[in-house]
Write a protein that holds these residues in place. Structure first.
Motif, PDB file in Angstrom:
ATOM      1  N   LYS A 225      39.699  28.085  30.076  1.00  0.00           N
ATOM      2  CA  LYS A 225      38.922  26.848  30.063  1.00  0.00           C
ATOM      3  C   LYS A 225      37.706  26.998  29.146  1.00  0.00           C
ATOM      4  CE  LYS A 225      40.087  25.094  34.687  1.00  0.00           C
ATOM      5  NZ  LYS A 225      39.522  24.695  35.993  1.00  0.00           N
ATOM      6  N   THR A 226      37.042  25.886  28.895  1.00  0.00           N
ATOM      7  CA  THR A 226      35.865  25.890  28.028  1.00  0.00           C
ATOM      8  C   THR A 226      34.724  26.705  28.608  1.00  0.00           C
ATOM      9  OG1 THR A 226      35.211  23.780  29.024  1.00  0.00           O
ATOM     10  CG2 THR A 226      36.399  23.676  26.930  1.00  0.00           C
ATOM     11  N   ASP A 227      34.744  26.952  29.914  1.00  0.00           N
ATOM     12  CA  ASP A 227      33.700  27.762  30.531  1.00  0.00           C
ATOM     13  C   ASP A 227      34.019  29.254  30.515  1.00  0.00           C
ATOM     14  OD1 ASP A 227      35.712  27.953  32.396  1.00  0.00           O
ATOM     15  OD2 ASP A 227      34.574  27.099  34.063  1.00  0.00           O
ATOM     16  N   GLY A 228      35.124  29.636  29.844  1.00  0.00           N
ATOM     17  CA  GLY A 228      35.489  31.032  29.721  1.00  0.00           C
ATOM     18  C   GLY A 228      36.236  31.616  30.901  1.00  0.00           C
ATOM     19  N   THR A 229      36.630  30.784  31.852  1.00  0.00           N
ATOM     20  CA  THR A 229      37.414  31.282  32.984  1.00  0.00           C
ATOM     21  C   THR A 229      38.892  31.359  32.607  1.00  0.00           C
ATOM     22  OG1 THR A 229      37.609  29.028  33.877  1.00  0.00           O
ATOM     23  CG2 THR A 229      35.806  30.405  34.716  1.00  0.00           C
ATOM     24  N   LEU A 230      39.623  32.248  33.288  1.00  0.00           N
ATOM     25  CA  LEU A 230      41.046  32.487  33.024  1.00  0.00           C
ATOM     26  C   LEU A 230      41.871  32.019  34.207  1.00  0.00           C
ATOM     27  CD1 LEU A 230      43.397  33.840  31.431  1.00  0.00           C
ATOM     28  CD2 LEU A 230      42.757  35.984  32.543  1.00  0.00           C
ATOM     29  N   TRP A 231      42.956  31.307  33.921  1.00  0.00           N
ATOM     30  CA  TRP A 231      43.813  30.734  34.960  1.00  0.00           C
ATOM     31  C   TRP A 231      45.271  31.066  34.661  1.00  0.00           C
ATOM     32  CZ3 TRP A 231      41.538  27.544  38.847  1.00  0.00           C
ATOM     33  CH2 TRP A 231      40.153  27.378  38.683  1.00  0.00           C
ATOM     34  N   THR A 232      46.054  31.345  35.715  1.00  0.00           N
ATOM     35  CA  THR A 232      47.471  31.674  35.555  1.00  0.00           C
ATOM     36  C   THR A 232      48.307  30.975  36.625  1.00  0.00           C
ATOM     37  OG1 THR A 232      47.336  33.641  36.966  1.00  0.00           O
ATOM     38  CG2 THR A 232      46.923  33.956  34.611  1.00  0.00           C
ATOM     39  N   TRP A 233      49.596  30.841  36.342  1.00  0.00           N
ATOM     40  CA  TRP A 233      50.518  30.261  37.324  1.00  0.00           C
ATOM     41  C   TRP A 233      51.960  30.512  36.893  1.00  0.00           C
ATOM     42  CZ3 TRP A 233      47.490  27.663  33.875  1.00  0.00           C
ATOM     43  CH2 TRP A 233      48.102  26.795  32.969  1.00  0.00           C
ATOM     44  N   GLY A 234      52.890  30.322  37.833  1.00  0.00           N
ATOM     45  CA  GLY A 234      54.310  30.530  37.559  1.00  0.00           C
ATOM     46  C   GLY A 234      54.837  31.799  38.194  1.00  0.00           C
ATOM     47  N   TYR A 235      55.722  32.472  37.497  1.00  0.00           N
ATOM     48  CA  TYR A 235      56.436  33.660  37.990  1.00  0.00           C
ATOM     49  C   TYR A 235      55.495  34.857  38.041  1.00  0.00           C
ATOM     50  CZ  TYR A 235      60.714  36.555  38.404  1.00  0.00           C
ATOM     51  OH  TYR A 235      61.722  37.387  38.826  1.00  0.00           O
ATOM     52  N   GLY A 236      55.407  35.497  39.209  1.00  0.00           N
ATOM     53  CA  GLY A 236      54.470  36.600  39.352  1.00  0.00           C
ATOM     54  C   GLY A 236      55.082  37.886  39.838  1.00  0.00           C
ATOM     55  N   VAL A 237      56.397  38.018  39.789  1.00  0.00           N
ATOM     56  CA  VAL A 237      57.087  39.136  40.427  1.00  0.00           C
ATOM     57  C   VAL A 237      56.693  40.503  39.866  1.00  0.00           C
ATOM     58  CG1 VAL A 237      59.115  39.141  38.912  1.00  0.00           C
ATOM     59  CG2 VAL A 237      59.356  39.864  41.311  1.00  0.00           C
ATOM     60  N   SER A 238      56.250  40.548  38.624  1.00  0.00           N
ATOM     61  CA  SER A 238      55.840  41.825  38.030  1.00  0.00           C
ATOM     62  C   SER A 238      54.323  41.985  37.985  1.00  0.00           C
ATOM     63  CB  SER A 238      56.406  41.944  36.601  1.00  0.00           C
ATOM     64  OG  SER A 238      57.814  41.974  36.623  1.00  0.00           O
ATOM     65  N   GLY A 239      53.604  41.061  38.607  1.00  0.00           N
ATOM     66  CA  GLY A 239      52.146  41.110  38.589  1.00  0.00           C
ATOM     67  C   GLY A 239      51.537  40.475  37.363  1.00  0.00           C
ATOM     68  N   ALA A 257      36.441  36.113  38.658  1.00  0.00           N
ATOM     69  CA  ALA A 257      35.335  35.161  38.538  1.00  0.00           C
ATOM     70  C   ALA A 257      34.663  35.208  37.178  1.00  0.00           C
ATOM     71  CB  ALA A 257      34.301  35.448  39.622  1.00  0.00           C
ATOM     72  N   LEU A 258      35.179  36.019  36.258  1.00  0.00           N
ATOM     73  CA  LEU A 258      34.548  36.170  34.951  1.00  0.00           C
ATOM     74  C   LEU A 258      34.605  34.893  34.117  1.00  0.00           C
ATOM     75  CD1 LEU A 258      35.816  39.725  33.936  1.00  0.00           C
ATOM     76  CD2 LEU A 258      33.578  39.100  34.881  1.00  0.00           C
ATOM     77  N   THR A 259      33.610  34.730  33.263  1.00  0.00           N
ATOM     78  CA  THR A 259      33.546  33.569  32.371  1.00  0.00           C
ATOM     79  C   THR A 259      33.465  34.030  30.915  1.00  0.00           C
ATOM     80  OG1 THR A 259      31.136  33.497  32.568  1.00  0.00           O
ATOM     81  CG2 THR A 259      32.417  32.148  34.115  1.00  0.00           C
ATOM     82  N   THR A 260      34.123  35.153  30.635  1.00  0.00           N
ATOM     83  CA  THR A 260      34.041  35.751  29.300  1.00  0.00           C
ATOM     84  C   THR A 260      35.396  35.907  28.629  1.00  0.00           C
ATOM     85  OG1 THR A 260      34.060  37.939  30.374  1.00  0.00           O
ATOM     86  CG2 THR A 260      31.908  37.010  29.788  1.00  0.00           C
ATOM     87  N   TRP A 261      36.385  35.165  29.096  1.00  0.00           N
ATOM     88  CA  TRP A 261      37.713  35.242  28.479  1.00  0.00           C
ATOM     89  C   TRP A 261      37.774  34.337  27.257  1.00  0.00           C
ATOM     90  CZ3 TRP A 261      40.283  39.218  30.253  1.00  0.00           C
ATOM     91  CH2 TRP A 261      40.090  39.639  31.572  1.00  0.00           C
ATOM     92  N   SER A 262      38.461  34.807  26.222  1.00  0.00           N
ATOM     93  CA  SER A 262      38.509  34.079  24.960  1.00  0.00           C
ATOM     94  C   SER A 262      39.913  33.669  24.542  1.00  0.00           C
ATOM     95  CB  SER A 262      37.880  34.941  23.865  1.00  0.00           C
ATOM     96  OG  SER A 262      38.012  34.344  22.602  1.00  0.00           O
ATOM     97  N   GLN A 263      40.851  34.636  24.525  1.00  0.00           N
ATOM     98  CA  GLN A 263      42.227  34.388  24.103  1.00  0.00           C
ATOM     99  C   GLN A 263      43.208  34.927  25.129  1.00  0.00           C
ATOM    100  OE1 GLN A 263      43.497  35.458  20.061  1.00  0.00           O
ATOM    101  NE2 GLN A 263      41.376  36.002  19.623  1.00  0.00           N
ATOM    102  N   VAL A 264      44.384  34.309  25.193  1.00  0.00           N
ATOM    103  CA  VAL A 264      45.447  34.794  26.077  1.00  0.00           C
ATOM    104  C   VAL A 264      46.790  34.768  25.349  1.00  0.00           C
ATOM    105  CG1 VAL A 264      44.428  34.242  28.315  1.00  0.00           C
ATOM    106  CG2 VAL A 264      45.622  32.451  27.041  1.00  0.00           C
TER     107      VAL A 264
END
Length: 330
Positions: A225-239, A257-264
């Motif tokens: 997000k624009t605030d630098g937070t990281l979000w995930t969803w979907g298949y998680g079987v391998s972590g 809770a970090l707000t320093t993520w830039s690229q994924v």
């Protein structure tokens, strides 16, 4: 652990397919390496190469992407080119013929961004329109049906598409207003819509207008997000969701809770990110071949830093296989 490929310091863009890699340099050259089946390296043959080989002599290549057995690239003049396998029409040539050298997709000079799925493609033009073609068994073309198309077809009539990422069989896109949209296969909740129902047309994820950057794996998704937070969803079987467990999620969940993520970026069962301080992190996932780059072969379900360097620059989309990861430095 990360190992340098050759001695060049001019790498610009990287695109990874299934068992092959494409890369452009700052002077516009295109290189390919890996498995050459179906001509997906663009070298005019089906030979495999274990070191980067220049594709032709042109110095006008810009962006690259790889699918299961094909490749897609754009030039600095805005033209789009494809090569490799075309069993589902994924080369956009109006046929299902394989090509072992780059062939232009149409005659337009307005292609801006590209996304490459397993056997389908999606692209955004400079006018903000969205186009897709190739395999469509899961509605991943977003055209309201499951029909295959061997030439680019516009998705709706909107001119507000900004960013796009293609997973194995699903698509994630961000509009210019910061809203998040998904469509395609959804058995693991990778569309983030709170269910596991397939969608054949774009559907908005929630009501937020703060989505900035997205990535799509085989069956999971990531976003910043624009605030630098990281979000995930979907298949998680391998972590690969980085949430400390191996459960699936059908709606976006914040990673820490970090707000320093830039690229994924995301592969079949692994996820990576770069922070604003240019450190590289394995968010989590499958690691049997050491693809997390952390010096072992143990899977992780929470973010782990890859080394201690602060010079990581660019994360390409990973392949649908888990064999390797490429990252460029600044």
């Amino acid at each position: 652990s990360p190992t340098q490929v050759g001695a060049l310091v001019t790498w610009s863009q990287v695109g990874m397919g299934n068992f092959h890699t494409l890369a452009t340099t700052t002077d516009g050259k295109l290189y390919a390496s890996g498995q050459g089946s179906h001509g997906k390296l663009g070298l005019g043959n089906t030979t495999s190469y274990s070191s980067p080989v220049q594709v032709g002599a042109l110095t006008t290549w810009s962006k690259v992407g790889g699918g299961y057995s094909f490749s897609l690239a754009t030039k600095t003049d805005g033209t789009m080119w494809a090569f490799g396998r075309s069993n589902a029409g994924q080369l956009g040539q109006g046929n299902t013929t394989d090509y072992s050298s780059p062939v232009q997709v149409g005659a337009l000079t307005t292609w801006s961004k590209i996304g490459v799925g397993q056997t389908n493609c999606v692209a955004i033009k400079t006018d903000g329109t969205l186009w897709s073609w190739g395999a469509n068994s899961q509605g991943q073309l977003g055209l309201g049906n499951t029909t295959y198309y061997s030439s680019p077809v516009q998705v709706g009539a909107l001119t507000t598409w900004s960013k796009v990422a293609a997973g194995g069989y699903h698509i994630i896109s961000v509009k210019t207003d910061g809203t998040l949209w998904t469509w395609g296969y959804n058995a693991q909740g990778q569309l983030g819509l709170g269910d596991t129902t397939q969608r054949n047309s774009p559907v908005q994820v929630g009501a937020l207008t703060t989505w900035l950057q997205v990535a799509a794996g085989q069956y999971h998704s990531l976003a910043v997000k624009t605030d630098g937070t990281l979000w995930t969803w979907g298949y998680g079987v391998s972590g690969q969701l980085g949430l400390g467990d191996t459960a699936n999620r059908s709606s976006p969940v914040q990673v820490g809770a970090l707000t320093t993520w830039s690229q994924v970026t995301a592969g079949a069962n692994a996820s990576f990110a770069i922070k604003t301080d240019n450190t590289l992190w394995a968010i989590g996932g499958y690691n049997l071949q050491g693809q997390l780059g952390i010096g072992d072969t143990t899977a992780r379900s929470s973010p782990v830093q890859v080394g201690a360097l602060t010079t990581w620059r660019l994360l390409p989309r990973m392949p649908v296989s888990n064999s390797s990861v490429f990252v460029t430095k600044s």
